[in-house]
Design an enzyme around this catalytic site. Sequence first.
Site, PDB file in Angstrom:
ATOM      1  N   GLY A  22       0.823  -1.198   0.000  1.00 57.92           N
ATOM      2  CA  GLY A  22       0.000   0.000   0.000  1.00 57.92           C
ATOM      3  C   GLY A  22       0.855   1.244   0.000  1.00 57.92           C
TER       4      GLY A  22
ATOM      5  N   LYS B 124       4.833  -4.628   8.659  1.00 58.05           N
ATOM      6  CA  LYS B 124       4.629  -3.534   7.716  1.00 58.05           C
ATOM      7  C   LYS B 124       5.874  -2.656   7.731  1.00 58.05           C
ATOM      8  CE  LYS B 124       1.380  -0.413   8.572  1.00 58.05           C
ATOM      9  NZ  LYS B 124       0.024   0.210   8.623  1.00 58.05           N
TER      10      LYS B 124
ATOM     11  N   ASP C  83     -11.299   6.925   9.040  1.00 61.93           N
ATOM     12  CA  ASP C  83     -11.030   6.243   7.774  1.00 61.93           C
ATOM     13  C   ASP C  83     -11.654   4.854   7.782  1.00 61.93           C
ATOM     14  OD1 ASP C  83     -10.097   6.324   5.193  1.00 61.93           O
ATOM     15  OD2 ASP C  83      -8.101   5.597   5.692  1.00 61.93           O
TER      16      ASP C  83
END
Length: 478
Positions: A126, A155, A250
């Site tokens: 991403g 991540k 979000d």
Amino acid sequence: MGVGTSAERRNENSRDEERTGGRKRSGCWIRLCVPPSSSRSKVDNALSCGAPARASEGEAKNDVTQDQPVRQIVPCGTATSNAEKSSPSTIVADGLKVAFQLRKFTYSELKYATRNFRPECLLGEGGFGRVYKGWIEDSGAAPVRPGTRLTVAVKTLNHDGHQGHKEWVAEVNFLGNLQHPNLVKLIGYCIEDNQRQLVYEFMPRGSLEHHLFRKSVPLPWSIRMKIALGAARGLAFLHEEAERPVIYRDFKTSNVLLDADYNAKLSDFGLARDGPEGDKTHVSTRVMGTYGYAAPEYVMTGHLTSKSDVYSFGVVLLELMTGRRSMDKNRPVGEHNLVEWARPLLKQKQGFHSLMDPKLGGNISMKGAQKVTQLARYCLSKDPKNRPLMSQVVEVLKPLPNLNDMASSSSLYQSLQAQRAGRLAYPSGSQSMKPHCSFAWNGQQAARSLSCGPHGHASPYRPQASPYRQSPRSSAAK
């Protein structure tokens, strides 16, 4: 990595020894000198699958009306205030407040845990960077053989990407200090030279977005309702149960991750903000988020409240019901925006029949479909005061996963299916084949803008007496 005073250096050494030798942790503070990054954008799907690149900070406020997400870096002072209150034993470093329960990893440990970040371990990519599968000790930071001990998702920050150090800090400050069964657990972090990694619990079923829109096998209705309930509980915790209210900002299908039993957990807190307290009714921010999910009043004014999250939850409810994306330019004119297409059907007594995902066939609960349609209508109210609290949403959703009054056995459903089949057999629109029900099958009513100004049309969807208008919470929760 720079270090502060000699006493601070001694304390850091003791913590490093504790990680490898089991020495008891100290409660003192350490200052780390970390160079900030100027990169400022958002990773869409943190732990499971890839996502579109994020827009840069240079894009203007009105860019939220474009078909792409826009991001703002959360100021460290704002993003960390909740962490300060919820976890007094923390390390302060360039705005970073790390709870002591988080594990500190070295880059070499994470490199070994992910098999040198090899492609076979790649889970997705991403705006933040790539996410890899790794294996570590159950209670330590040391890597282990693949398939053993604790499976994690690592991540790693891409320095050429759109998300930078400050947003990485915001993620640690929120997820590191907020714990709930419906929030993804942050296990630890790595901050070493220019390396930035986050280590999460591994979510084996990936994202809700993947299951709804990418897999050929549809999610069963009961599983969809279970996921909606879990996600609602996560938001209710943030809004009403955390030490200080948190606005997620979000909420969308790609940020709802699923464990092996389809329990939903919220991930990616890069846009989260501490909510208003006391006499304040909202938080003023630059408009950021993902188009198609943002509440209209937030888009127009920049005033952020917990009811902005409730609106986003309503959008995801529609996605669960319909199997459609919030924004889809590949659909016919008038159906690009899911909310605008669905609004006329939400106010119809039997409109839920046209909202249901056709891939489900008749395998939906009639009572559950009616309840969730009504709930979506209130969550998507243009007046935030008419939207429910997330705790009220939880109460409505609780019984829905277990209902078994399947629509396939309903005479009304069978009649409507016959009408629909007849209409498809006569595409020219013969009068003799038009359905006699009061709602439109094709959903092509005139759409209304989510961000219309004060001179726009009054909303016909605002209930005269909303059951959610009398809020048991103070104005800070609105």
